[in-house]
Every structure is written in structure tokens, then in C-alpha cells.
Motif scaffolding. Structure first.
Motif, short mmCIF file in Angstrom:
data_model
loop_
_atom_site.label_atom_id
_atom_site.label_comp_id
_atom_site.label_asym_id
_atom_site.label_seq_id
_atom_site.Cartn_x
_atom_site.Cartn_y
_atom_site.Cartn_z
N ALA A 139 0.91 -1.33 -0.24
CA ALA A 139 -0.16 -0.10 0.06
C ALA A 139 0.75 1.20 0.29
O ALA A 139 1.91 1.36 0.71
N TRP A 140 0.51 2.25 -0.69
CA TRP A 140 1.16 3.46 -0.93
C TRP A 140 0.46 4.69 -0.93
O TRP A 140 -0.58 4.53 -1.06
N GLY A 141 0.94 5.65 -0.30
CA GLY A 141 0.43 7.00 -0.26
C GLY A 141 0.40 7.93 -1.58
O GLY A 141 1.05 7.09 -2.32
N GLN A 142 -0.23 8.85 -1.75
CA GLN A 142 -0.08 9.67 -2.98
C GLN A 142 1.09 10.43 -3.09
O GLN A 142 1.58 10.97 -3.93
N GLY A 143 1.86 10.62 -2.01
CA GLY A 143 3.13 11.25 -1.98
C GLY A 143 3.30 12.82 -1.75
O GLY A 143 2.14 13.39 -1.97
N VAL A 144 4.27 13.07 -1.36
CA VAL A 144 4.51 14.74 -1.01
C VAL A 144 5.67 14.99 -1.62
O VAL A 144 6.71 14.48 -1.35
N GLN A 145 5.79 16.39 -2.12
CA GLN A 145 6.93 16.86 -2.97
C GLN A 145 7.80 17.49 -1.79
O GLN A 145 7.36 18.42 -0.96
N VAL A 146 9.19 17.33 -2.14
CA VAL A 146 10.04 18.25 -1.05
C VAL A 146 11.00 18.79 -2.20
O VAL A 146 11.63 18.02 -2.97
N ALA A 147 11.13 20.07 -2.15
CA ALA A 147 12.28 20.86 -2.88
C ALA A 147 13.15 21.61 -2.03
O ALA A 147 12.77 22.03 -0.98
N VAL A 148 14.30 21.34 -2.40
CA VAL A 148 15.58 22.04 -1.86
C VAL A 148 16.27 23.09 -2.57
O VAL A 148 16.98 22.41 -3.69
N SER A 149 16.57 24.04 -2.37
CA SER A 149 17.28 25.11 -3.12
C SER A 149 18.51 25.36 -2.48
O SER A 149 18.57 25.30 -1.45
N ALA A 150 19.35 25.58 -3.56
CA ALA A 150 20.88 25.60 -3.03
C ALA A 150 21.22 27.07 -2.34
O ALA A 150 20.33 27.88 -2.47
#
Length: 120
Positions: free
Chosen positions: A109-120
Motif C-alpha cells: 500500500a502506498w500514499g499519494q506522495g508529497v513533494q520536497v524541494a530544496v534550493s541551494a
């Protein structure tokens, strides 16, 4: 039915932190293995942390920390000192058996996911 709902994603600068949450329902939380996986664009999904709620056994790769709140059927993933290479979609997954391995095929079973963005 089995549901996994993630929250807590977002955009941060390098060196920052985020705390992701995964709320589980539809199954016995303490009979499962819960995992967090990351998928960067063009790359395969890879495991970053797992926990067995019943035993409290954890496995973590890198600078992350995994924890749980059994009363809330929730698993947390703390992302610390984030780097641009940590960016991607983070998915929560459940295997309905109380042991964990890193393979995605272990998790049904899997969730829909969440986005993680990292800027330099």
C-alpha cells in the motif's frame, strides 16, 4: 480500505528541515511495517526509512529520523540538514507484516506522495 495520507512536504533552502507525516488507516497499525521512500525525477524509488510500530525497530539512511505516534496511527519522517539531492517525491508505504526490508515489492500500500524541494 488501507489508506496512507502524507503531509508536510514543501520547499526549503539547503540546510533546512522538514517533518513529514503519514497517517495510516484501514489496517492494524502495529501489525505492519511502515516505510518512507523517495523518488527523484528520472530515478528509481528508494527507501529512506522504515519502522515496525509494534517493536519500534527503525532503519534509516542518511540524515533522516523516523518516529511514530501509535495513538494517532501516524509515522513521521524528519528531514534534517537538507541538501538539493534530497529533493523529490516522498512516499509513505505499508507492508501488512511486522518486519521491514528495503524492497518496494515488500510494500503493498502506498500514499499519494508529497513533494520536497530544496534550493541551494
Amino acid at each position: 480500505q488501507v489508506q496512507l495520507v502524507e503531509s508536510g512536504g514543501g520547499s526549503v533552502q539547503a540546510g533546512g528541515s522538514l517533518k513529514l507525516s503519514c497517517r495510516a488507516s484501514g489496517f492494524t497499525f502495529t501489525d505492519a511495517c511502515i516505510g518512507w521512500f523517495r523518488q527523484a525525477p528520472g530515478k528509481e524509488r528508494e527507501g529512506v526509512a522504515t519502522i515496525t510500530p509494534h517493536f519500534g525497530t527503525t532503519a534509516v539512511k542518511g540524515r533522516f529520523a523516523i518516529s511514530q505516534d501509535k495513538a494517532k496511527n501516524t509515522v513521521y519522517l524528519e528531514l534534517n540538514n537538507l541538501k538539493p539531492e534530497d529533493a523529490g517525491m516522498y512516499y509513505c508505504a505499508a507492508a501488512l507484516r511486522p518486519w521491514c526490508i528495503w524492497s518496494t515489492s515488500h510494500f503493498g500500500a502506498w500514499g499519494q506522495g508529497v513533494q520536497v524541494a530544496v534550493s541551494a
